[in-house]
Motif scaffolding. Structure first.
Motif, short mmCIF file in Angstrom:
data_model
loop_
_atom_site.label_atom_id
_atom_site.label_comp_id
_atom_site.label_asym_id
_atom_site.label_seq_id
_atom_site.Cartn_x
_atom_site.Cartn_y
_atom_site.Cartn_z
N GLY A 141 0.79 -1.22 0.00
CA GLY A 141 0.00 0.00 0.00
C GLY A 141 0.82 1.27 0.00
N GLY A 142 2.15 1.14 0.03
CA GLY A 142 3.02 2.31 0.02
C GLY A 142 3.11 3.04 1.34
N SER A 143 2.58 2.45 2.42
CA SER A 143 2.45 3.19 3.68
C SER A 143 3.66 2.99 4.57
CB SER A 143 1.18 2.75 4.42
OG SER A 143 0.04 3.18 3.72
N ASN A 144 4.46 4.05 4.69
CA ASN A 144 5.55 4.11 5.65
C ASN A 144 5.66 5.56 6.12
OD1 ASN A 144 6.72 5.38 3.44
ND2 ASN A 144 8.24 3.79 3.06
N ALA A 145 6.68 5.86 6.92
CA ALA A 145 6.78 7.22 7.46
C ALA A 145 6.94 8.25 6.36
CB ALA A 145 7.96 7.29 8.44
N LEU A 146 7.70 7.93 5.32
CA LEU A 146 7.86 8.86 4.20
C LEU A 146 6.51 9.15 3.56
CD1 LEU A 146 11.06 7.38 2.49
CD2 LEU A 146 10.89 9.60 3.64
#
Length: 286
Positions: A141-146
C-alpha cells in the motif's frame, strides 16, 4: 497539485443538512493518481537519493498500489518488482490489474499466503534482496513514514475548507498523513475498504513512526468493507455507476465506492451535524 475541490449537489446528503465536497486527488496524475502519488513521491525521491535503481513492493492481485508503482517506475526509468499474494496465481492468466503492471515492466513474483504474511520479517526480506539485488523497499500500500509525511500535504490543502474529510483506507497511511495535516477543529474519517479491524492500530503506529505520536482528530469506520478487500457486490457497482452518472466523476469500486456508500449511510444515521461540510477524497482509478 493542489488537487481541485468541488462542491456537488446531492440531495441524498442535502436532506440531512450535509454539504458534499469532492477532493479530486484522482486528477493529480493520469497514471499515478491520488494518494498513490502522494505516498510514492517521497519514496521515489529516497530511492534515487540512495542510488537505488529498483523498487520492490507488495500487494494483492487487484492492488492499485502495484499498478501505480509499476507506472511510476516506467515513467522514471526505475525497475520494479511486485511481490504478489497468492502463489496459485502464477499459473493463471493475469487479471487486468496485474497485466497492466506487467505491461509497465514490473517483474511479478508470486508467493504463498503464509510467506506473504511474513513479508516484513528480516529473513523474508533478506531472501527477496538476495534474489532481486539491492532494492528500495516500499511497504504494502506504500504506507511508511515517508508516505505519511507526503500525505500530510493533503490535509494542509484542505485546511479551513471542510469540517470532516473522509478517505477510504486500506493500510492507514493516507489517513495518518491527512489527519496530521488538517487544522485544529477539523476531523478526518477513514472508511475501511478491508476487514480485520486493524486499521486504527496501524494508523496510530504510522503516525508514531512519522511524527513521534498521534496527530489530529481522526477515527476509522470499519462497517463498509463489503466482506473484505476486492469484494465488490453487484449493488456496490451499481451504486458507483449511479454516483458517477449523477456527478460526472469516475468512481473506483475497491475503495472509493465503499467510502461514498459509507458516508451516505452515516449521513442518514445523523453522524454529521446539520451544516457540515463533508469532503470526500477521490483517490483511485476505475
Amino acid at each position: 497539485m493542489p488537487s481541485p475541490l468541488h462542491a456537488v449537489d446531492d440531495d441524498r446528503f442535502a436532506r440531512h443538512g450535509v454539504r458534499l465536497l469532492l477532493k479530486r486527488d484522482d486528477l493529480i496524475h493520469p497514471e499515478v493518481p491520488g494518494n498513490k502519488w502522494r505516498k510514492l513521491l517521497p519514496n521515489l525521491r529516497a530511492a534515487v537519493e540512495r542510488g537505488h535503481t529498483t523498487l520492490l513492493t507488495f500487494g494483492g492481485a487487484y492492488s492499485n498500489h502495484l499498478r501505480a508503482t509499476a507506472a511510476a517506475g516506467r515513467l522514471l526509468g526505475l525497475a520494479t518488482v511486485g511481490v504478489v499474494r497468492g502463489e496459485e496465481l502464477a499459473g493463471r492468466p493475469l487479471n487486468p490489474s496485474l497485466a497492466r503492471c506487467a505491461a509497465d515492466g514490473m517483474r511479478l513474483v508470486f508467493v504463498d499466503r503464509a510467506t506473504y504474511r511474513r513479508k516484513t520479517e528480516p529473513e523474508v526480506v533478506a531472501g527477496l534482496l538476495d534474489r532481486h539485488g539491492p532494492c528500495h523497499l516500499v511497504p504494502e500500500g506504500g504506507s511508511n513514514a515517508l508516505a505519511v509525511r507526503g500525505c500530510a500535504g493533503l490535509g494542509r490543502e484542505l485546511r479551513g475548507r471542510a469540517d470532516v474529510v473522509a478517505v477510504a483506507c486500506g493500510t492507514g497511511g493516507t489517513l495518518a498523513g491527512l489527519a496530521a495535516g488538517l487544522a485544529p477543529g477539523q476531523r478526518a474519517l477513514g472508511v475501511a475498504a478491508v476487514g480485520g479491524g486493524f486499521l486504527a492500530r496501524e494508523t496510530e503506529r504510522l503516525q508514531h513512526e512519522a511524527f513521534g505520536g498521534r496527530r489530529g482528530d481522526w477515527a476509522v469506520d470499519g462497517r463498509f468493507h463489503c466482506g473484505g478487500y476486492a469484494r465488490t457486490p453487484p449493488w456496490l457497482r451499481e451504486f458507483a455507476e449511479d454516483f458517477s452518472t449523477r456527478h460526472g466523476v469516475p468512481v473506483e469500486s475497491l475503495y472509493v465506492a465503499k467510502m461514498l456508500h459509507g458516508l451516505l449511510t452515516s449521513a442518514a444515521e445523523g453522524a454529521f451535524a446539520p451544516g457540515t461540510r463533508l469532503a470526500a477524497v477521490l483517490t483511485g482509478t476505475v
